[in-house]
Design a protein around this motif. Sequence first.
Motif, PDB file in Angstrom:
ATOM      1  N   ALA A 142       0.896  -0.739   0.255  1.00  0.00           N
ATOM      2  CA  ALA A 142       0.034  -0.134  -0.528  1.00  0.00           C
ATOM      3  C   ALA A 142       0.722   1.351   0.520  1.00  0.00           C
ATOM      4  N   GLY A 143       2.175   1.608   0.010  1.00  0.00           N
ATOM      5  CA  GLY A 143       2.878   2.908   0.276  1.00  0.00           C
ATOM      6  C   GLY A 143       3.906   2.288   1.508  1.00  0.00           C
ATOM      7  N   GLU A 144       4.811   3.514   1.441  1.00  0.00           N
ATOM      8  CA  GLU A 144       5.591   3.330   1.783  1.00  0.00           C
ATOM      9  C   GLU A 144       5.242   3.441   3.786  1.00  0.00           C
ATOM     10  N   ASP A 145       6.190   3.066   4.638  1.00  0.00           N
ATOM     11  CA  ASP A 145       6.329   2.974   5.963  1.00  0.00           C
ATOM     12  C   ASP A 145       6.466   4.765   6.352  1.00  0.00           C
ATOM     13  N   PRO A 146       5.241   5.409   6.949  1.00  0.00           N
ATOM     14  CA  PRO A 146       5.035   6.680   7.219  1.00  0.00           C
ATOM     15  C   PRO A 146       6.197   6.874   8.363  1.00  0.00           C
ATOM     16  N   ARG A 147       7.078   5.612   9.065  1.00  0.00           N
ATOM     17  CA  ARG A 147       7.734   6.726  10.073  1.00  0.00           C
ATOM     18  C   ARG A 147       8.605   6.645   9.373  1.00  0.00           C
ATOM     19  N   ILE A 148       9.322   5.923   8.122  1.00  0.00           N
ATOM     20  CA  ILE A 148      10.747   6.361   7.569  1.00  0.00           C
ATOM     21  C   ILE A 148      10.540   8.177   7.687  1.00  0.00           C
ATOM     22  N   ALA A 149       9.306   8.459   6.713  1.00  0.00           N
ATOM     23  CA  ALA A 149       9.751  10.232   6.846  1.00  0.00           C
ATOM     24  C   ALA A 149       9.500  10.972   8.404  1.00  0.00           C
ATOM     25  N   LEU A 150       9.002  10.227   8.658  1.00  0.00           N
ATOM     26  CA  LEU A 150       8.335  11.021  10.508  1.00  0.00           C
ATOM     27  C   LEU A 150       9.978  10.839  10.830  1.00  0.00           C
ATOM     28  N   ARG A 151      10.656  10.021  10.905  1.00  0.00           N
ATOM     29  CA  ARG A 151      12.273  10.157  11.019  1.00  0.00           C
ATOM     30  C   ARG A 151      12.952  11.415  10.810  1.00  0.00           C
ATOM     31  N   ALA A 152      12.774  11.697   9.864  1.00  0.00           N
ATOM     32  CA  ALA A 152      13.580  12.741   9.130  1.00  0.00           C
ATOM     33  C   ALA A 152      13.165  14.052   9.232  1.00  0.00           C
ATOM     34  N   GLU A 153      11.506  13.816  10.332  1.00  0.00           N
ATOM     35  CA  GLU A 153      11.163  15.322  10.548  1.00  0.00           C
ATOM     36  C   GLU A 153      11.556  15.713  12.180  1.00  0.00           C
ATOM     37  N   ILE A 154      12.385  17.523  11.886  1.00  0.00           N
ATOM     38  CA  ILE A 154      12.444  17.435  13.224  1.00  0.00           C
ATOM     39  C   ILE A 154      11.663  18.154  14.042  1.00  0.00           C
ATOM     40  N   PRO A 155      11.266  18.264  14.886  1.00  0.00           N
ATOM     41  CA  PRO A 155      10.062  18.445  15.458  1.00  0.00           C
ATOM     42  C   PRO A 155      10.701  20.363  16.018  1.00  0.00           C
ATOM     43  N   ARG A 156      10.321  21.249  16.196  1.00  0.00           N
ATOM     44  CA  ARG A 156      10.105  21.668  16.478  1.00  0.00           C
ATOM     45  C   ARG A 156       9.083  22.476  17.253  1.00  0.00           C
ATOM     46  N   GLY A 157       9.262  23.798  17.850  1.00  0.00           N
ATOM     47  CA  GLY A 157       8.365  24.689  19.061  1.00  0.00           C
ATOM     48  C   GLY A 157       7.817  23.446  19.819  1.00  0.00           C
ATOM     49  N   ARG A 158       6.050  24.304  19.160  1.00  0.00           N
ATOM     50  CA  ARG A 158       5.391  22.390  20.809  1.00  0.00           C
ATOM     51  C   ARG A 158       5.501  21.462  20.198  1.00  0.00           C
ATOM     52  N   GLU A 159       5.634  21.275  18.953  1.00  0.00           N
ATOM     53  CA  GLU A 159       6.314  19.791  18.547  1.00  0.00           C
ATOM     54  C   GLU A 159       7.289  18.927  19.930  1.00  0.00           C
ATOM     55  N   LEU A 160       8.188  19.706  19.588  1.00  0.00           N
ATOM     56  CA  LEU A 160       9.694  19.808  20.359  1.00  0.00           C
ATOM     57  C   LEU A 160       8.739  19.218  21.878  1.00  0.00           C
ATOM     58  N   THR A 161       8.473  20.199  22.605  1.00  0.00           N
ATOM     59  CA  THR A 161       8.156  20.286  23.633  1.00  0.00           C
ATOM     60  C   THR A 161       7.026  18.849  24.408  1.00  0.00           C
ATOM     61  N   ALA A 162       6.282  19.203  23.322  1.00  0.00           N
ATOM     62  CA  ALA A 162       5.116  17.365  23.772  1.00  0.00           C
ATOM     63  C   ALA A 162       6.374  16.332  23.565  1.00  0.00           C
TER      64      ALA A 162
END
Length: 190
Positions: free
Chosen positions: A89-109
């Motif tokens: 069905a497609g690529e594992d969404p965690r692969i793209a997530l790994r490269a996303e650098i969280p900032r601000g509220r997301e990083l704090t959360a």
Amino acid sequence: MLIKKAVLDGIASGDIDLLFRTWDAERVHAGSTQRTAIGVLAVDAVEETDPAELTEEDARRGGYASLDALRHDAETRDGTLYRITLHLAGEDPRIALRAEIPRGRELTALRDRVLHMGDWAVPTLEMIAAQPGVRAPDLAAQAGREKRPFKASVRRLKELGLTESLAVGYRLSPRGKAVLSAVRRATASA
């Protein structure tokens, strides 16, 4: 559902779109998905099947060398034989997530989530950061934990995109490095 690498490769190439499993009860259902090394598999249909009604076409679509090989595999286990139709069905969404650098509220959360996961989370991230590529049993022993619960803990971190599995061991993803850095800053100032 465990799937051998050769079968996964066949699914990825489009040569395999059937799996056969003998179970005491249905363990997957139409509409479910499973993340694998090749990406996300989607289950299209699950049907009880009589081994006597299997065909050469079933064997080919299931990646078996012959109908006899499929029947032998099906008949050597106790339970009901299920025919599972699936597709990549497609690529594992965690692969793209790994490269996303969280900032601000997301990083704090994420930082707060890791800090509240339990007393295992930060030391596990620290060990993986310090020892990428070290086998899970070795890391578990260093942490004074059994291998299975340790690996389950690492999977929880992987769900957040913080770690990634290597051929041997793990490493922190870019996302994991950012979160660990935030955790270190928070605990140093506390």
